[in-house]
Design an enzyme around this catalytic site. Structure first.
Site, PDB file in Angstrom:
ATOM      1  N   LYS A 134      41.663  29.799  43.060  1.00  0.00           N
ATOM      2  CA  LYS A 134      42.458  30.924  43.587  1.00  0.00           C
ATOM      3  C   LYS A 134      42.543  30.824  45.121  1.00  0.00           C
ATOM      4  CE  LYS A 134      40.891  33.596  39.680  1.00  0.00           C
ATOM      5  NZ  LYS A 134      40.900  34.894  39.042  1.00  0.00           N
TER       6      LYS A 134
ATOM      7  N   GLU B  58      47.662  36.751  37.597  1.00  0.00           N
ATOM      8  CA  GLU B  58      47.742  37.292  38.961  1.00  0.00           C
ATOM      9  C   GLU B  58      49.127  37.059  39.555  1.00  0.00           C
ATOM     10  OE1 GLU B  58      44.197  35.352  40.394  1.00  0.00           O
ATOM     11  OE2 GLU B  58      43.004  36.675  39.115  1.00  0.00           O
TER      12      GLU B  58
ATOM     13  N   GLY C 121      37.701  37.744  35.706  1.00  0.00           N
ATOM     14  CA  GLY C 121      36.912  38.236  36.843  1.00  0.00           C
ATOM     15  C   GLY C 121      36.144  39.510  36.564  1.00  0.00           C
TER      16      GLY C 121
HETATM   17  C1  PEP Z   1      41.058  32.673  36.139  1.00  0.00           C
HETATM   18  O1  PEP Z   1      41.268  32.970  37.294  1.00  0.00           O
HETATM   19  O2  PEP Z   1      41.913  32.007  35.530  1.00  0.00           O
HETATM   20  C2  PEP Z   1      39.792  33.075  35.528  1.00  0.00           C
HETATM   21  C3  PEP Z   1      39.623  32.832  34.259  1.00  0.00           C
HETATM   22  O3  PEP Z   1      38.874  33.678  36.341  1.00  0.00           O
HETATM   23  P1  PEP Z   1      37.334  34.042  35.969  1.00  0.00           P
HETATM   24  O4  PEP Z   1      36.743  32.824  35.304  1.00  0.00           O
HETATM   25  O5  PEP Z   1      36.704  34.319  37.286  1.00  0.00           O
HETATM   26  O6  PEP Z   1      37.346  35.205  35.045  1.00  0.00           O
END
Ligand code: PEP
Length: 248
Positions: free
Chosen positions: A10, A95, A169
């Protein structure tokens, strides 16, 4: 089917983070893995990440524009990503869908751009918590596949990432039964849409995959790997997630 474990950094990572990639490379280069590993850093680090990987893992991007070039200030084309050494690009991450208003048609156009440039598209889909609570998860994910996965998708040019929005997240994950059921549903939609080609497309699970739950999720027969956010930022955590691929 060779599993794929993909890290999505990210909007995290500076030059000082490249040491994590060197550590990852050292650990992976010592193995002859039966799986694929991918890191998607911010685009500012893409070319340096390719150097740091030295072929021990693949490097990808987190988004691309649908067009090859033009007057689109701040945007980056799939061809530019390829030129920087990327081999994958994530498209349609929740996102991007939530914060940038991307719709299925935009995601399909970006997936087509990825193919045009010779990149593999990781197309993200997933339901919200309200949609799951309403019993609508299968329909939502099926509709997202229909709208976001262009005709012509194959195992070589496309990976699907099932990422329930409420699990990203948050530390929350669906049960193993729910993951199995959704991956089975996604497979049936892919086969309905793509025919035989739909059987070979890898389906990753994403959403709060961590070292302590990776093994049970990754070893589900329907799961073709993982898309990992937070736990991909440190090589030690990411390597622990990858280690989950070996049956415990
Ligand atoms: C993602 O950003 O695709 C994701 C799965 O994040 P996290 O593993 O932090 O939940």
């Amino acid at each position: 089917m060779r599993p794929l474990v993909a890290g999505n950094w990210k909007m995290n990572g500076l030059a000082s983070s490249l040491g994590e990639l060197s550590r990852l490379k050292e650990a992976l280069a010592a193995r002859a893995p039966a799986y694929d590993v991918l890191v998607c850093p911010p685009v500012t680090l893409l070319a340096r990440a390719v150097d740091a990987a030295a072929g021990a893992f693949a490097v990808g991007a987190q988004d691309c524009h649908a067009l090859p070039g033009g007057a689109y200030t701040g945007d980056i084309s799939a061809e530019m990503l390829r030129d920087s050494g990327a081999s994958f690009v994530i498209v349609g991450h929740s996102e991007r869908r939530q914060l940038h208003g991307e719709r299925d048609g935009d995601v399909a156009a970006k997936a087509g751009a990825a193919w045009r440039a010779g990149l593999t598209a990781i197309i993200c889909i997933g339901e919200s918590e309200a949609q799951r609570d309403a019993g609508d998860a299968n329909r939502v994910c099926g509709d997202q596949i229909d709208g976001s996965v262009p005709e012509g998708a194959t195992a070589a040019n496309t990976v699907i990432a099932y990422e329930p929005v409420w699990a990203i997240g948050t530390g929350k994950t669906p049960t193993l039964t729910e993951i199995t059921a959704m991956h089975g549903h996604i497979r049936s939609v892919l086969v309905r849409r793509l025919g035989e080609a739909g059987r070979g497309v890898r389906i990753l699970y994403g959403g709060s995959v961590k070292p302590d739950n990776a093994s049970e999720i990754l070893n589900l027969p329907e799961v073709g790997g993982a898309l990992v956010g937070g736990a991909s930022l440190k090589a030690s955590d990411f390597l622990s997630v990858i280690a989950g691929l070996s049956p415990s």
